[in-house]
Enzyme design. Structure first.
Site, PDB file in Angstrom:
ATOM      1  N   GLY A   1      12.992  12.935 120.094  1.00 29.80           N
ATOM      2  CA  GLY A   1      11.555  12.810 120.289  1.00 29.80           C
ATOM      3  C   GLY A   1      10.877  14.164 120.179  1.00 29.80           C
ATOM      4  O   GLY A   1      11.066  14.893 119.216  1.00 29.80           O
ATOM      5  N   ASP A   2      10.068  14.502 121.202  1.00 31.59           N
ATOM      6  CA  ASP A   2       9.461  15.835 121.225  1.00 31.59           C
ATOM      7  C   ASP A   2      10.194  16.737 122.218  1.00 31.59           C
ATOM      8  O   ASP A   2       9.637  17.724 122.693  1.00 31.59           O
ATOM      9  CB  ASP A   2       7.971  15.737 121.577  1.00 31.59           C
ATOM     10  CG  ASP A   2       7.738  15.135 122.967  1.00 31.59           C
ATOM     11  OD1 ASP A   2       8.632  14.435 123.469  1.00 31.59           O
ATOM     12  OD2 ASP A   2       6.657  15.379 123.537  1.00 31.59           O
ATOM     13  N   GLU A   3      11.438  16.396 122.526  1.00 37.93           N
ATOM     14  CA  GLU A   3      12.247  17.168 123.467  1.00 37.93           C
ATOM     15  C   GLU A   3      12.951  18.291 122.709  1.00 37.93           C
ATOM     16  O   GLU A   3      13.772  18.050 121.818  1.00 37.93           O
ATOM     17  CB  GLU A   3      13.280  16.252 124.138  1.00 37.93           C
ATOM     18  CG  GLU A   3      14.105  16.929 125.213  1.00 37.93           C
ATOM     19  CD  GLU A   3      15.146  15.989 125.800  1.00 37.93           C
ATOM     20  OE1 GLU A   3      15.835  16.398 126.743  1.00 37.93           O
ATOM     21  OE2 GLU A   3      15.265  14.848 125.309  1.00 37.93           O
TER      22      GLU A   3
END
Length: 302
Positions: free
Chosen positions: A202-204
């Protein structure tokens, strides 16, 4: 059989004089006709010809020749790969012949090795951003922690993009993907070559910072990242500020296990986010605020 052999093949007699060399070998290794003007060359002549044209890399020509002749005289079977100056990768196999002499085969394995490298790269990198993925991140983290156990200092920066979800909601997932690619570019430009920026999903995103002398180096990187994210991104031709919050844990001080270190970096990240975002925090210490001055930028409200 020699003419239809799928690779290059050459045969040398007990005096190490060439007696057979097929056309595939001459083409694969770019042997000029002049090399065969007076008949087949000896192995020593061939070694010297290759050394002079840089096939064996830099170094003294006669040393290259002597070293290779000494290996041949040991009469041991061998297999190795040689990268030619033109980039071709050649697999070389040599086999001593009973009673003296040698037979050597050559195969162009360039495409095979490139495919293997591509597959290995894909297995360890995120398909969208080309950043290291969780697998490679874990491997490098274990390596960095092994050094930390011997006294080296390292840090894990856990990053969370501020306001990323509204980009997906308002502009679509393609715009979100394009934004993640741009985020990866900014992060690559902020770190050094020995640091690892990885997309975990994801945006991790997480960063392994090594080769540091103290907390000042860690703060400098975190501050640099936050400041770089103060500039707006172009999302669907509109300027959008997507800030970043960072949580930091240090080894060996905070933890020496990968799971514990990541958990503590995540705890520090939660403190940054709950404190207002756009800042970085260290685990176990008062967080350091670095607010974004959004008033300086014209941005799309999302």
């Amino acid at each position: 059989m020699i003419d239809n052999f799928p690779g290059g093949v050459s045969l040398f007699d007990q005096d190490l004089n060439m007696v057979v060399c097929n056309q595939r070998q001459r083409a694969l290794l770019d042997y000029p006709d002049e090399l065969f003007a007076n008949g087949y060359p000896s192995m020593e002549t061939l070694f010297r010809f290759n050394a002079e044209r840089g096939e064996y890399g830099p170094g003294d020509i006669e040393m290259h020749v002597a070293r290779r002749l000494a290996l041949v005289r040991q009469r041991e079977a061998h297999v190795y790969e040689r990268t030619r100056p033109n980039g071709t990768i050649v697999e070389v196999r040599g086999m001593p012949i009973e009673g003296g002499g040698f037979v050597t085969t050559y195969f162009d394995v360039t495409e095979q090795r490139r495919n293997q490298a591509t597959i290995a790269h894909m297995a360890h990198h995120d398909a969208l951003t080309d950043l290291p993925n969780r697998m490679l991140f874990s491997d490098r983290l274990h390596g960095a922690l092994a050094l930390a156990r011997r006294g080296a200092l390292m840090a894990v920066h856990y990053l969370d993009l501020d306001n990323f979800k509204p980009v997906n909601d308002n502009f679509g997932h393609k715009a979100g993907d394009r934004l993640l690619i741009d985020v990866a570019g900014r992060l690559r430009a902020a770190v050094r070559d020995n640091d690892t920026v990885a997309r975990l999903g994801g945006d991790e995103v997480a960063i392994i910072q090594t080769g540091i002398t103290g907390q000042t180096d860690v703060s400098a990187l975190a501050r640099r990242i936050v400041e770089r994210f103060q500039s707006p991104f172009a999302v669907a031709d509109s300027p959008v500020v997507v800030g970043v919050s960072i949580g930091i844990a240090l080894a060996p001080g905070d933890a020496l296990g990968s799971d514990e270190l990541l958990q503590k970096a995540d705890t520090a990240l939660y403190r940054s986010k709950s404190g207002g975002r756009g800042q970085f925090s260290f685990f176990g210490e008062p967080h350091i605020l670095l607010w974004m001055d959004r008033s300086k930028y014209s941005q799309t409200l999302i």
